[in-house]
Scaffold this active site. Sequence first.
Site, PDB file in Angstrom:
ATOM      1  N   ASN A 161     -72.619  36.321 -22.851  1.00  0.00           N
ATOM      2  CA  ASN A 161     -74.182  37.663 -22.657  1.00  0.00           C
ATOM      3  C   ASN A 161     -72.385  37.653 -22.281  1.00  0.00           C
ATOM      4  O   ASN A 161     -71.482  38.118 -21.623  1.00  0.00           O
ATOM      5  CB  ASN A 161     -74.259  37.588 -21.091  1.00  0.00           C
TER       6      ASN A 161
ATOM      7  N   ARG B 128     -77.293  36.038 -25.958  1.00  0.00           N
ATOM      8  CA  ARG B 128     -78.477  37.682 -24.850  1.00  0.00           C
ATOM      9  C   ARG B 128     -77.786  39.018 -25.885  1.00  0.00           C
ATOM     10  O   ARG B 128     -76.825  39.546 -25.618  1.00  0.00           O
ATOM     11  CB  ARG B 128     -77.710  37.659 -23.817  1.00  0.00           C
TER      12      ARG B 128
ATOM     13  N   HIS C 203     -85.305  43.009 -19.191  1.00  0.00           N
ATOM     14  CA  HIS C 203     -84.831  41.949 -18.018  1.00  0.00           C
ATOM     15  C   HIS C 203     -86.708  40.194 -18.912  1.00  0.00           C
ATOM     16  O   HIS C 203     -86.969  39.551 -17.492  1.00  0.00           O
ATOM     17  CB  HIS C 203     -85.720  41.931 -16.162  1.00  0.00           C
TER      18      HIS C 203
ATOM     19  N   HIS D 218     -88.714  40.893 -11.232  1.00  0.00           N
ATOM     20  CA  HIS D 218     -86.910  40.276 -10.253  1.00  0.00           C
ATOM     21  C   HIS D 218     -86.556  41.746 -10.088  1.00  0.00           C
ATOM     22  O   HIS D 218     -86.203  43.007 -10.217  1.00  0.00           O
ATOM     23  CB  HIS D 218     -87.118  40.713 -12.387  1.00  0.00           C
TER      24      HIS D 218
ATOM     25  N   ARG E 152     -79.463  53.557  -9.495  1.00  0.00           N
ATOM     26  CA  ARG E 152     -80.452  53.756  -9.849  1.00  0.00           C
ATOM     27  C   ARG E 152     -81.282  53.983  -9.583  1.00  0.00           C
ATOM     28  O   ARG E 152     -82.624  53.883  -9.164  1.00  0.00           O
ATOM     29  CB  ARG E 152     -81.417  52.565 -11.706  1.00  0.00           C
TER      30      ARG E 152
ATOM     31  N   MET F 182     -77.676  45.135  -1.591  1.00  0.00           N
ATOM     32  CA  MET F 182     -78.473  44.770  -0.628  1.00  0.00           C
ATOM     33  C   MET F 182     -77.989  43.686   0.536  1.00  0.00           C
ATOM     34  O   MET F 182     -78.731  44.325   1.425  1.00  0.00           O
ATOM     35  CB  MET F 182     -80.176  44.056  -1.192  1.00  0.00           C
ATOM     36  N   ARG F 183     -77.622  43.076   0.529  1.00  0.00           N
ATOM     37  CA  ARG F 183     -77.087  42.455   2.084  1.00  0.00           C
ATOM     38  C   ARG F 183     -76.392  43.262   2.223  1.00  0.00           C
ATOM     39  O   ARG F 183     -76.663  43.607   3.919  1.00  0.00           O
ATOM     40  CB  ARG F 183     -75.837  41.300   1.690  1.00  0.00           C
TER      41      ARG F 183
ATOM     42  N   GLU G 204     -82.009  32.438 -16.692  1.00  0.00           N
ATOM     43  CA  GLU G 204     -81.642  33.828 -17.440  1.00  0.00           C
ATOM     44  C   GLU G 204     -81.135  32.687 -18.932  1.00  0.00           C
ATOM     45  O   GLU G 204     -81.915  32.777 -20.435  1.00  0.00           O
ATOM     46  CB  GLU G 204     -81.726  34.546 -18.035  1.00  0.00           C
TER      47      GLU G 204
HETATM   48  P1  ADP Z   1     -77.751  40.817 -11.181  1.00  0.00           P
HETATM   49  O1  ADP Z   1     -78.578  41.850 -11.690  1.00  0.00           O
HETATM   50  O2  ADP Z   1     -76.464  41.387 -11.706  1.00  0.00           O
HETATM   51  O3  ADP Z   1     -77.755  39.139 -11.986  1.00  0.00           O
HETATM   52  P2  ADP Z   1     -78.297  39.252  -8.870  1.00  0.00           P
HETATM   53  O4  ADP Z   1     -79.613  38.536  -9.312  1.00  0.00           O
HETATM   54  O5  ADP Z   1     -77.414  38.500  -8.258  1.00  0.00           O
HETATM   55  O6  ADP Z   1     -77.722  40.383 -10.035  1.00  0.00           O
HETATM   56  O7  ADP Z   1     -79.087  40.295  -7.760  1.00  0.00           O
HETATM   57  C1  ADP Z   1     -78.049  40.293  -6.720  1.00  0.00           C
HETATM   58  C2  ADP Z   1     -78.100  41.631  -5.666  1.00  0.00           C
HETATM   59  O8  ADP Z   1     -79.260  40.453  -4.806  1.00  0.00           O
HETATM   60  C3  ADP Z   1     -77.823  42.253  -4.983  1.00  0.00           C
HETATM   61  O9  ADP Z   1     -78.170  43.520  -4.658  1.00  0.00           O
HETATM   62  C4  ADP Z   1     -76.953  41.637  -3.639  1.00  0.00           C
HETATM   63  O10 ADP Z   1     -76.788  42.172  -2.671  1.00  0.00           O
HETATM   64  C5  ADP Z   1     -78.721  40.400  -3.655  1.00  0.00           C
HETATM   65  N1  ADP Z   1     -78.061  39.433  -3.064  1.00  0.00           N
HETATM   66  C6  ADP Z   1     -77.727  38.755  -3.179  1.00  0.00           C
HETATM   67  N2  ADP Z   1     -77.896  37.494  -1.900  1.00  0.00           N
HETATM   68  C7  ADP Z   1     -78.448  38.394  -0.881  1.00  0.00           C
HETATM   69  C8  ADP Z   1     -79.417  37.368  -0.264  1.00  0.00           C
HETATM   70  N3  ADP Z   1     -79.250  36.755   1.010  1.00  0.00           N
HETATM   71  N4  ADP Z   1     -80.007  38.798   1.061  1.00  0.00           N
HETATM   72  C9  ADP Z   1     -80.825  39.268  -0.009  1.00  0.00           C
HETATM   73  N5  ADP Z   1     -80.085  39.916  -1.000  1.00  0.00           N
HETATM   74  C10 ADP Z   1     -79.186  39.406  -1.660  1.00  0.00           C
END
Ligand code: ADP
Length: 410
Positions: A7, A95, A184, A212, A245, A287-288, A388
Amino acid sequence: MKILIINSGSSSIKYQLIDMKKNEALASGLVERIGEKQSHISHKILIAEKSYQKMVYQEPIPDHYQGLRKIVALLMNPEKGVITNKAEISAVGHRVVHGGENFQSPVIITEQIKDAIKANIPLAPLHNPPNLIGIEVAQSIFPQAPQVAVFDTAFHQTIPKKAFLYALPYKLYKDERVRRYGFHGTSHAYVAEKAASCLGQSLKTLNLITIHLGNGASMAAIKNGQCIDTSMGMTPLEGLVMGTRSGDIDPAIPFYLADYLGMSLQDINTLLNKESGLKGICGINDMREVLKKYEKNDHLAKIAIEVYCYRIKKYIGAYWAALGHLDAIVFTAGIGENSHLIRGFCCEGLEELGIEIDKVKNQTAQKGICHINTSKSKVSILVIPTNEELRIARETLKVIQSGSFEEGVH
Ligand code: ADP
């Protein structure tokens, strides 16, 4: 058989070497900050079942060619390598973000295919050019291996015109290709197939809403296995609230920003793509971290989560209506797989639609595939980890086994 998945981004290469017998990554990693003084490489190798050892390197990587050479050197490292010869790599799967209306399925990359990817650059000016660079460097490093392009947009090509057309002058669609494409696709397709196998039904008989929620976020409405609508549009900006976004906004807001705040097109582009979403509302895009603040009763984090989940809930209602009958909702990607709070808010109050989440099952869901609906719920609610790269590898294998060199170009 081993397949390398690439990718390629503007300054990064994400990769996985997948063993197709075991359906497992033997190695994976990310080369970042290509072209900067110090590039950053993180590389993981499989050391035991589902157990990986991580290594990190800092060194200058001037361009993508050197980046891929470095990846090959790591894969073939005499002590910690996972292959001894690059000929062990049977194919390379790429990808590719935008296939426009040309591609409904993956294809073996020929000069004609590269030209078609180039022709779609205006639709994805940030993504298709580095994807093409990745293809060219991989072709030069693995001249013996077939190279396959798997498009992010392909799964959504079954969306009917009433759902993909914007109510703009028709000429803009016919002449300038302005329409909904969706992204996606690989992830939506992967979790849809997984959902069918865990419900013990054929995907062709199932109606699903797949959600997603990663840094980018999108939903898809899938009827009898085919995508009939998706929330991202001509670009990934439309639809759900994302990390940075905005998702859906009144299209007149940019005029207001230009007229009253004197913002340039470039400023507005940056604002909507990089400064909005969760970050725009509460200052944080991860989000964490937003959830940590939410737990401390932070006012703006609470609003950000409310806006985020409300948008998803509205789309669930809209897609339920578009499908007419719903068998399952699937949550996936970083947030969808990990946050019971977000899943709970998105499904709250939808019992009249047959959607009933089980609070305990939701909260105690472990990593892996989980059913989180009550036994009364008409609609299954599933958490399914996306993969993916594995889907790209499987699609690559299918294409090289069928030997279809130009199939998929329309
Ligand atoms: P990408 O689109 O870069 O592949 P990911 O699928 O890895 O992204 O998702 C990233 C998002 O998931 C971030 O906002 C991250 O904070 C959130 N995330 C990862 N682990 C957790 C968790 N345990 N609880 C809540 N949100 C999480």
